[in-house]
Design an enzyme around this catalytic site. Structure first.
Site, PDB file in Angstrom:
ATOM      1  N   HIS A 464       5.928   8.110  12.603  1.00 36.28           N
ATOM      2  CA  HIS A 464       4.968   8.449  11.549  1.00 36.28           C
ATOM      3  C   HIS A 464       5.395   7.849  10.207  1.00 36.28           C
ATOM      4  O   HIS A 464       4.608   7.168   9.532  1.00 36.28           O
ATOM      5  CB  HIS A 464       4.856   9.975  11.434  1.00 36.28           C
ATOM      6  CG  HIS A 464       3.936  10.452  10.358  1.00 36.28           C
ATOM      7  ND1 HIS A 464       2.659  10.889  10.607  1.00 36.28           N
ATOM      8  CD2 HIS A 464       4.110  10.576   9.007  1.00 36.28           C
ATOM      9  CE1 HIS A 464       2.076  11.243   9.471  1.00 36.28           C
ATOM     10  NE2 HIS A 464       2.944  11.063   8.483  1.00 36.28           N
ATOM     11  N   GLU A 465       6.635   8.112   9.827  1.00 36.15           N
ATOM     12  CA  GLU A 465       7.088   7.622   8.525  1.00 36.15           C
ATOM     13  C   GLU A 465       7.177   6.102   8.501  1.00 36.15           C
ATOM     14  O   GLU A 465       6.944   5.472   7.464  1.00 36.15           O
ATOM     15  CB  GLU A 465       8.430   8.255   8.161  1.00 36.15           C
ATOM     16  CG  GLU A 465       8.393   9.775   8.016  1.00 36.15           C
ATOM     17  CD  GLU A 465       7.331  10.273   7.045  1.00 36.15           C
ATOM     18  OE1 GLU A 465       6.969   9.522   6.115  1.00 36.15           O
ATOM     19  OE2 GLU A 465       6.843  11.406   7.222  1.00 36.15           O
ATOM     20  N   HIS A 468       3.867   4.700   7.543  1.00 40.32           N
ATOM     21  CA  HIS A 468       3.723   4.628   6.084  1.00 40.32           C
ATOM     22  C   HIS A 468       4.454   3.406   5.535  1.00 40.32           C
ATOM     23  O   HIS A 468       3.961   2.710   4.633  1.00 40.32           O
ATOM     24  CB  HIS A 468       4.318   5.877   5.433  1.00 40.32           C
ATOM     25  CG  HIS A 468       3.456   7.098   5.486  1.00 40.32           C
ATOM     26  ND1 HIS A 468       2.137   7.097   5.072  1.00 40.32           N
ATOM     27  CD2 HIS A 468       3.732   8.366   5.868  1.00 40.32           C
ATOM     28  CE1 HIS A 468       1.632   8.319   5.216  1.00 40.32           C
ATOM     29  NE2 HIS A 468       2.572   9.103   5.699  1.00 40.32           N
ATOM     30  N   HIS A 471       2.559   0.268   5.844  1.00 40.33           N
ATOM     31  CA  HIS A 471       1.493   0.211   4.838  1.00 40.33           C
ATOM     32  C   HIS A 471       2.036  -0.342   3.516  1.00 40.33           C
ATOM     33  O   HIS A 471       1.349  -1.096   2.808  1.00 40.33           O
ATOM     34  CB  HIS A 471       0.922   1.620   4.642  1.00 40.33           C
ATOM     35  CG  HIS A 471      -0.468   1.663   4.093  1.00 40.33           C
ATOM     36  ND1 HIS A 471      -1.128   2.839   3.850  1.00 40.33           N
ATOM     37  CD2 HIS A 471      -1.332   0.685   3.731  1.00 40.33           C
ATOM     38  CE1 HIS A 471      -2.330   2.589   3.372  1.00 40.33           C
ATOM     39  NE2 HIS A 471      -2.481   1.282   3.285  1.00 40.33           N
TER      40      HIS A 471
END
Length: 675
Positions: A464-465, A468, A471
């Site tokens: 998940h991290e 990010h 991105h």
């Protein structure tokens, strides 16, 4: 004494020189940097030339570089390795930063220049990205109160400063409660605990200079303790301490802070002409209105609650069969759910963990990024903020893309949870500036010489991290205002939640889920069981999340509650909250909502993004597989590289061709067939 915060950083990739930075440097550095920023602001507002995009908007974009050089390393340290000295600096900086924010965003002369550009925008010859940046700056000034006058203008500045102080205090109170509580375990108390939980409890004791074993309030320790300890009395004691964070009375109690925060947010909204804070906050999000948020959450709530009620009946029967009478309680759910998973899916977490080594899961994330986007990761030997942290250079076809930093282990001074931030964001206005991105997690640190083993939930958090981080790292825009994760709050979780899906791709696990002792790949039958159980207990997980999101929404939609705890209780009662499930984040420790404005009235955004991430991964599956190159290229072109250069719904539609419905989310959580 030379202050390293105020000099050129002749370090690899211009990373902060953490080895040279001392706490004593921050206050002086901050004051000097603030003075420089004020001079830069004056140069813009007093420029005798007519406003242009260059002398106003681009000048604003470049303003405050010295401030960033001071505050980026400071807030990194404050989050991952807090000390009394750093907490005192946070309390000193927060009102000053709020005042500085008002000084900029409520500056009438500056707003007049921006407004003049906005009125003439059709004649300025701006490209689409510049027009978007102008629009966002102008919108930011209006929403910050630049159009207010007189008493309203002054009051809004006071409100913002007070909210900044309250957010800092909320965070520090929560950290103090988390740091201050632990439960020592005698030898008999270890009975029934897997070896990895015992090892983690021993490591936690060593950190506190205790000979033996302790349970702390770190999620990576307390959750497996609740899953595996047969001692119901100890589970209850630990659970009640975990859920009482911020509500223990005394100086660290957050309930009054929550009350004042909600009242001030409502006042802020009223000063700006909005009926309530939710209307103000959601105006710029994809959802737009509180009603749209409520409709989504309730669509998911009903099937999730139905599933949770069915699960609670089964767990209660298991508990009664153990000779424990009465109702299933919140400290029982994880214990009996783990037993049920072992029985129904022939799957125990203790069998999975040896295959989920931290280093291998990091390699898995890098491997997926390489196969999808051509990225490569090379370890870096550089000074970082803590000995546990490590760094990699990210390249593509030999070209430098970013520096990625991982700080994975829990420690006493680290705030709970997991997050991604940019020590430096990508932009091109000041040169080809490539980002420095950090992922922070709170995994249990192993004993010396032992591999770090993750739960499946931990591994999902890592992916998940890193979503990010992608991105941030793949951002390709000119202006920092729209760089990386500078997007709508209910869109920012799309890349992170989407990347979680690659952890469930069988070929990824077959390659990287290797046993810590034997090096053997995860057996096919265990892999099949793990993937088959991927939606196990989603009634529980969805109910605890949606309850938190709905409480957050109702706090901010309508008049601010005089007693937030009573309001919380009413919302949960009206929902019919199952007895044995609590909110994921009760009000006194709901840092997403009360540590700052980021997720206030917007905790729903994880689920709003999940509607998109389920649909986005389906695009890969429809195209022939998880690593389809054309779909990956579209994802980078329209979402990961574009930041906030266009509205979120436009970006998603450019990627997918349409906006999604809730069906893919319900299917992904296994809730689509609940009666």
């Amino acid at each position: 004494m030379t202050n390293p915060l105020l000099t050129a950083w002749n370090t690899p990739f211009e990373l902060p020189p953490f080895a040279d930075i001392k706490d004593a440097h921050f206050a002086a550095g901050f004051e000097k940097a603030l003075a420089t920023a004020r001079a830069e602001l004056t140069a813009i507002t007093e420029n005798p030339d007519a406003p242009t995009f260059s002398n106003t908007i681009e000048a604003l974009e470049l303003m405050g570089e010295d401030m960033h050089k001071v505050l980026s390393p400071f807030y990194t340290l404050a989050g991952v390795d807090s000390t009394p000295a750093r907490e005192e600096l946070q309390r000193e900086f927060s009102p000053k930063l709020a005042a500085w924010g008002s000084e900029v965003m409520m500056n009438r002369a500056l707003f007049a220049r921006v407004e003049a550009l906005w009125k003439d925008r059709e004649t300025l010859g701006l490209n689409p990205e510049q027009l978007r940046v102008l629009e966002l700056h102008r919108r930011g000034f209006v929403r910050a109160g630049a159009q207010l006058e007189g008493a309203d203008y002054e009051r809004l500045k006071e409100v913002k400063e007070r909210l900044a102080v309250l957010g800092t205090q909320f965070t520090q109170n929560l950290l103090a409660d988390e740091r201050g509580w632990f439960m020592e375990l005698a030898e008999d108390d270890l009975e029934g605990l897997p070896d990895f939980v015992i090892a983690t409890a021993k490591s936690a004791a060593e950190e506190k200079d205790i000979d033996g074993h302790v349970v702390t309030l770190s999620r990576s320790l307390i959750v497996p303790f609740l899953q595996f300890s047969p001692r119901r009395d100890l589970r209850e004691k630990a659970y009640l301490a975990w859920t009482a964070r911020g509500a223990n009375g005394g100086e660290t109690d957050n309930r009054d802070i929550a009350t004042e925060t909600l009242a001030l947010r409502e006042e802020r909204a009223h000063l700006l002409g909005y009926p309530d804070f939710a209307a103000y906050k959601l105006e710029t999000e994809m959802a737009k209105t509180p009603q749209a948020v409520r409709e989504l959450l309730l669509q998911v709530w009903e099937p999730a609650k139905a599933q949770a009620d069915l699960d609670a009946e089964k767990l209660t029967k298991m508990m009664h069969a153990d000779g424990v009478n009465g109702d299933l309680e919140a400290w029982d759910w994880r214990y009996y759910s783990e037993k049920r998973r072992a029985a129904e899916h022939d799957l125990e977490e203790t069998a999975l963990k040896p295959y989920l080594q931290l280093d291998n899961m990091i390699d898995a994330a890098f491997d997926c990024a390489h196969r999808l986007f051509g990225l490569q990761a090379k370890p870096l030997d550089v000074d970082l903020h803590h000995p546990d942290a490590r760094a990699w250079e990210i390249t593509r076809n030999g070209k430098h893309i970013a520096v990625f930093i991982g700080d994975y282990f829990a420690r006493g001074g680290k705030r709970s949870g997991a997050w991604c931030s940019a020590l430096r964001a990508q932009q091109k206005l000041g040169g080809d500036i490539r980002p420095h991105v950090i992922n922070v997690c709170n995994f249990a640190k192993p004993a010396a010489g032992q591999p770090a083993l993750l739960s499946y939930d931990d591994a999902r958090t890592l992916f998940h991290e890193f979503g990010h981080a992608l991105h941030q790292m793949l951002s390709d825009v000119t202006y920092e205002t729209i760089s990386g994760t500078s997007v709508a709050r209910d869109f920012v979780e799309l890349p992170s939640q989407l990347f979680e899906h690659w952890l469930e791709v069988p070929e990824v696990l077959q390659k990287h889920a290797l046993h810590a002792e034997t090096g053997e790949a995860m057996p096919q039958d265990l892999l099949d069981k793990m993937l088959a159980a991927a939606t196990y207990d989603q009634g529980f997980a969805t109910v605890e999340y949606v309850a938190s999101a709905l409480v957050d929404l109702e706090f901010h939609n309508g008049p601010a509650p005089a007693d937030p705890m009573a309001k919380q209780a009413k919302v949960l009662a009206d929902l019919g909250m199952p007895h044995a499930i609590r909110m994921r984040h009760a009000t006194p420790h709901f840092a997403h909502v009360f540590a700052g404005d980021g997720y206030s009235s917007a905790y729903y955004s994880y689920m709003w993004s999940e509607v998109m991430d389920a649909d986005a991964f389906a695009a890969f599956e429809e195209a022939g597989g998880a690593f389809d190159p054309d779909t990956a290229q579209r994802l980078e072109d329209h979402i990961l590289s574009t930041g906030g250069s266009r509205e979120a719904d436009v970006l998603y539609t450019e990627f997918r061709g349409r906006l999604p419905g809730v069906e893919a989310l319900l299917k992904g959580r296994g809730l689509d067939k609940v009666a």
